[in-house]
Scaffold this active site. Sequence first.
Site, mmCIF file in Angstrom:
data_model
loop_
_atom_site.group_PDB
_atom_site.id
_atom_site.type_symbol
_atom_site.label_atom_id
_atom_site.label_comp_id
_atom_site.label_asym_id
_atom_site.label_seq_id
_atom_site.Cartn_x
_atom_site.Cartn_y
_atom_site.Cartn_z
ATOM 1 N N GLU A 173 0.836 -1.200 0.000
ATOM 2 C CA GLU A 173 0.000 0.000 0.000
ATOM 3 C C GLU A 173 0.865 1.241 0.000
ATOM 4 O O GLU A 173 2.050 1.177 0.315
ATOM 5 C CB GLU A 173 -0.942 -0.012 1.205
ATOM 6 C CG GLU A 173 -0.241 -0.097 2.542
ATOM 7 C CD GLU A 173 -1.206 -0.464 3.673
ATOM 8 O OE1 GLU A 173 -1.979 -1.411 3.506
ATOM 9 O OE2 GLU A 173 -1.152 0.212 4.704
ATOM 10 N N LYS A 208 2.900 4.423 0.958
ATOM 11 C CA LYS A 208 3.482 4.933 2.191
ATOM 12 C C LYS A 208 3.180 6.426 2.206
ATOM 13 O O LYS A 208 3.785 7.192 1.465
ATOM 14 C CB LYS A 208 4.984 4.670 2.232
ATOM 15 C CG LYS A 208 5.621 5.114 3.513
ATOM 16 C CD LYS A 208 7.055 4.659 3.573
ATOM 17 C CE LYS A 208 7.758 5.103 4.834
ATOM 18 N NZ LYS A 208 7.510 6.472 5.252
ATOM 19 N N ASP A 268 3.009 10.237 3.027
ATOM 20 C CA ASP A 268 4.028 11.145 3.539
ATOM 21 C C ASP A 268 3.371 12.185 4.437
ATOM 22 O O ASP A 268 3.227 13.346 4.072
ATOM 23 C CB ASP A 268 4.759 11.801 2.372
ATOM 24 C CG ASP A 268 6.066 12.425 2.821
ATOM 25 O OD1 ASP A 268 6.439 12.236 3.997
ATOM 26 O OD2 ASP A 268 6.708 13.097 2.008
ATOM 27 N N TYR A 302 -5.938 8.723 6.817
ATOM 28 C CA TYR A 302 -6.079 7.372 6.270
ATOM 29 C C TYR A 302 -5.662 6.354 7.330
ATOM 30 O O TYR A 302 -4.566 6.461 7.887
ATOM 31 C CB TYR A 302 -5.197 7.204 5.024
ATOM 32 C CG TYR A 302 -5.746 7.955 3.831
ATOM 33 C CD1 TYR A 302 -6.701 7.367 3.005
ATOM 34 C CD2 TYR A 302 -5.337 9.259 3.555
ATOM 35 C CE1 TYR A 302 -7.226 8.059 1.925
ATOM 36 C CE2 TYR A 302 -5.861 9.958 2.479
ATOM 37 C CZ TYR A 302 -6.808 9.352 1.680
ATOM 38 O OH TYR A 302 -7.335 10.036 0.622
ATOM 39 N N LYS A 345 10.922 2.631 -0.670
ATOM 40 C CA LYS A 345 10.680 4.044 -0.986
ATOM 41 C C LYS A 345 10.952 4.324 -2.447
ATOM 42 O O LYS A 345 11.631 3.556 -3.132
ATOM 43 C CB LYS A 345 11.592 4.914 -0.119
ATOM 44 C CG LYS A 345 11.323 4.730 1.365
ATOM 45 C CD LYS A 345 11.152 6.055 2.007
ATOM 46 C CE LYS A 345 11.979 6.197 3.249
ATOM 47 N NZ LYS A 345 11.903 7.550 3.764
ATOM 48 N N CYS A 364 37.004 30.549 10.042
ATOM 49 C CA CYS A 364 35.548 30.421 10.105
ATOM 50 C C CYS A 364 34.867 31.668 9.529
ATOM 51 O O CYS A 364 35.195 32.783 9.939
ATOM 52 C CB CYS A 364 35.126 30.215 11.558
ATOM 53 S SG CYS A 364 33.337 30.282 11.795
ATOM 54 N N CYS A 397 33.137 33.518 12.816
ATOM 55 C CA CYS A 397 33.871 34.100 13.939
ATOM 56 C C CYS A 397 35.352 34.354 13.628
ATOM 57 O O CYS A 397 36.047 34.967 14.429
ATOM 58 C CB CYS A 397 33.766 33.203 15.169
ATOM 59 S SG CYS A 397 34.633 31.637 14.985
ATOM 60 N N CYS A 452 35.147 24.647 12.595
ATOM 61 C CA CYS A 452 35.569 25.904 13.203
ATOM 62 C C CYS A 452 36.094 25.567 14.593
ATOM 63 O O CYS A 452 35.476 24.812 15.336
ATOM 64 C CB CYS A 452 34.380 26.859 13.305
ATOM 65 S SG CYS A 452 34.565 28.119 14.570
ATOM 66 N N CYS A 478 32.106 30.815 19.088
ATOM 67 C CA CYS A 478 31.634 31.093 17.728
ATOM 68 C C CYS A 478 30.122 31.298 17.784
ATOM 69 O O CYS A 478 29.386 30.389 18.163
ATOM 70 C CB CYS A 478 31.984 29.951 16.785
ATOM 71 S SG CYS A 478 31.221 30.137 15.154
HETATM 72 S S1 IVH Z 1 2.403 0.290 8.446
HETATM 73 C C1 IVH Z 1 4.879 -1.304 12.325
HETATM 74 N N1 IVH Z 1 1.457 1.540 6.415
HETATM 75 O O1 IVH Z 1 5.704 5.297 7.631
HETATM 76 C C2 IVH Z 1 4.634 -0.084 11.552
HETATM 77 N N2 IVH Z 1 2.989 2.706 7.788
HETATM 78 O O2 IVH Z 1 8.732 4.617 8.191
HETATM 79 C C3 IVH Z 1 3.402 -0.270 10.752
HETATM 80 N N3 IVH Z 1 3.446 5.010 7.079
HETATM 81 O O3 IVH Z 1 5.757 6.486 10.656
HETATM 82 C C4 IVH Z 1 3.281 0.835 9.816
HETATM 83 N N4 IVH Z 1 2.115 4.977 5.333
HETATM 84 O O4 IVH Z 1 3.454 5.619 10.215
HETATM 85 C C5 IVH Z 1 2.275 1.623 7.457
HETATM 86 N N5 IVH Z 1 0.506 2.508 4.565
HETATM 87 C C6 IVH Z 1 1.301 2.596 5.615
HETATM 88 C C7 IVH Z 1 2.040 3.770 5.910
HETATM 89 C C8 IVH Z 1 2.880 3.794 7.020
HETATM 90 C C9 IVH Z 1 2.963 5.706 6.033
HETATM 91 C C10 IVH Z 1 4.407 5.564 8.043
HETATM 92 C C11 IVH Z 1 4.376 4.998 9.420
HETATM 93 C C12 IVH Z 1 5.741 5.279 9.953
HETATM 94 C C13 IVH Z 1 6.554 5.407 8.735
HETATM 95 C C14 IVH Z 1 7.541 4.267 8.745
#
Ligand code: IVH
Length: 697
Positions: free
Chosen positions: A114, A116, A118, A224, A342, A436, A439, A452, A458
Amino acid sequence: MRQEEAAARIRELHTEINRHDHLYYVESSPSISDEAYDSLRKELERLEALFPDLVTPDSPTQRVGAADRSSLPPAKHIVPMLSLDSTTEPEVAREFDVRLRKLVERESLAYTVEPKFDGLSVELIYENGLLVRGASRGDGYTGEDITPNIRTIKSIPLRLVGDSPPERLSIRGETLMPLEGFRNLNRVMTERGENTFANPRNAAAGSLRQLDSRITAARPLTFYAYEIMSMIPASSGEGPDPSSSHDEGTGTTTSVPNEKPGPPTTHTEELSAMAAWGFLIDPHWKLCPDIEEAIAFHSLLASTRDDLPFEIDGVVIQADSKRVRSAAGMRSRSPRWALALKFEPRREITTVEEIVVGVGRTGKLTPVALLRPVDVGGVTVSRATLHNAGEVARKDIREGDRVRIKRAGDVIPAVVERIPTAGEDRRPPFIMPSSCPVCGNPVEEDGAYHFCSGGLTCPAQLKRGIEHFASRGAMDIEGLGKKTVATMVENGVAGSIADLFSLERDVVLNLEGFAEKSADNLLAAIEASKTKSLGRFIFALGIRNVGEHVGTILARRFGSIEKLMESTEDELTAIHEIGPEVARSVSKFFASEKNRRTIENMFASGVAPSPPAVPTGPKPFAEMTFVFTGSMETLTRTEAKRMVQELGGRASSTISKKTDYVVVGTDPGSKHEKAVRLELKILTEQEFLALIKAQVR
Ligand code: IVH
């Protein structure tokens, strides 16, 4: 108006405003317009200003957004909010798959993949269907209580849909600001002459951390859901089924919240359970039969991410089966059954207008390219780091060059390479200054870097040090931002961190940009910081290699600064999660007479960090290791592990001769056999609970 009349009207206003707050925040059905509500509040504020004696602690003006609240209250998470291992390389994802399949002894594994998101990770707690708390992630163990702000997010259900909600439910998901809303917000802020946000993530963070939830309410945030962190199903109805998402499932239950609720046995079921409760689930997820399909789905999303209404920075790949998850277990900070894959950073081409040298907290000199501003994936970039002198020489970057830059998530944009142009007339190469730029003290080389030699004489180092000390994860002193710190250092008001705690009101009032109220607010924030947690204080000191997490570990281990100061390098290295490099930095820091004096001066001015609350009781399980296998009836894994940890023991996921106890639930698998073979002490869940009880009497 006479005092008595005012008092009567103020009482009326309290009742009215409280009623509308309830309708708005809890019932989600306001009966008056925002304007009408605002005018009630304004009337109350006006009366209270005229009759300050009539301000009572339970007045609505003293609640959210009241001027004297300088920070958000802490919120301890029910189960730790873990983080994820991450990579940008598909090859690393394949290795992850091989490792995981070996660990759980399977030929193949299905993964849910799914986006990730941001944004910001948030925990929501529901009791009997009602939203009772929202908390930010913080350090994973303790976040900030942001319940009033959370309530303003329209996509978060205040009450779960369905007839038999769980007795208690903890949901994790991401709060974000969709791109369209982000652009509108920045436009409005520009028009008002306010500072804009650098990216949607910062905008979401800034909106969520407001002390006045009406500001949050005006921001276009959404949420979400992606994980059930823990769940105690409804205890009424036809038979309880107390368990959690972290348990191994029985393989037969389904998870439609309206029917007999059982814990989901797969992540796919978990997603539909959350959707049925009324949470927003992003539809761009996929159940992939193996890692290759997961990687292919990652590429697909990488090429279509710009079509999404919000920013994502990769995909999260996780074993779909809960049984697999509990068999694989956790590392200290992240699960073995999930990986963030990522996206490659975004790249763009622009021109270097100038190369300047910045001085950091530790005195490190960093060459920075000032760029012709360019939009990189929705964010305007006008500076990029060149890391160090060697890097500038190797890439041969000079002022006036065309360069490719990259930006990945939150990281500072970097110059990737020079793009040679036919017939260009180049300027001379960059040279690191020998003194520097701030300073004038001599510059020293240490490995690849230049420093420095001015230390805290400084101004740049002193400024960075104070900024860090006051920053959010550290002492969280609101009102002590970059600009104020600069003014203080330049006016000689703050010659060290300790000077903050002996600031006189008159002195602050004389600083540029301060008036009565802002001066009082700053002094109050400094005062309030005196009792911040010991972990934060240690982090705030700015010891090299000591981040928030290490700060917390040291606080737990030593319990006071005095004890930490007396510690030896060997003692430090012996601590789990502390390596030799960190140990050396800590020892070196406290060996410095100057640092010790600064700390003493702070303590003399009333700084008294609060010690961690945990390790006070007896430690009957010290040095003992427990392993859990199989699913338990009344406890989740996390709860069981926490019980062990609170009594000083360690919960491990691997069995060895050194394991003291193996707690066996139903359907235990190979660990049980191994425990029998090694003739270890084996406990049932009931026996385990009895053992715990015997300790805590
Ligand atoms: S699952 C055990 N699903 O990414 C952790 N995390 O680097 C289970 N994040 O801060 C997390 N989208 O909160 C999961 N679809 C997603 C996500 C997600 C973003 C975040 C998560 C954490 C960071 C991890």
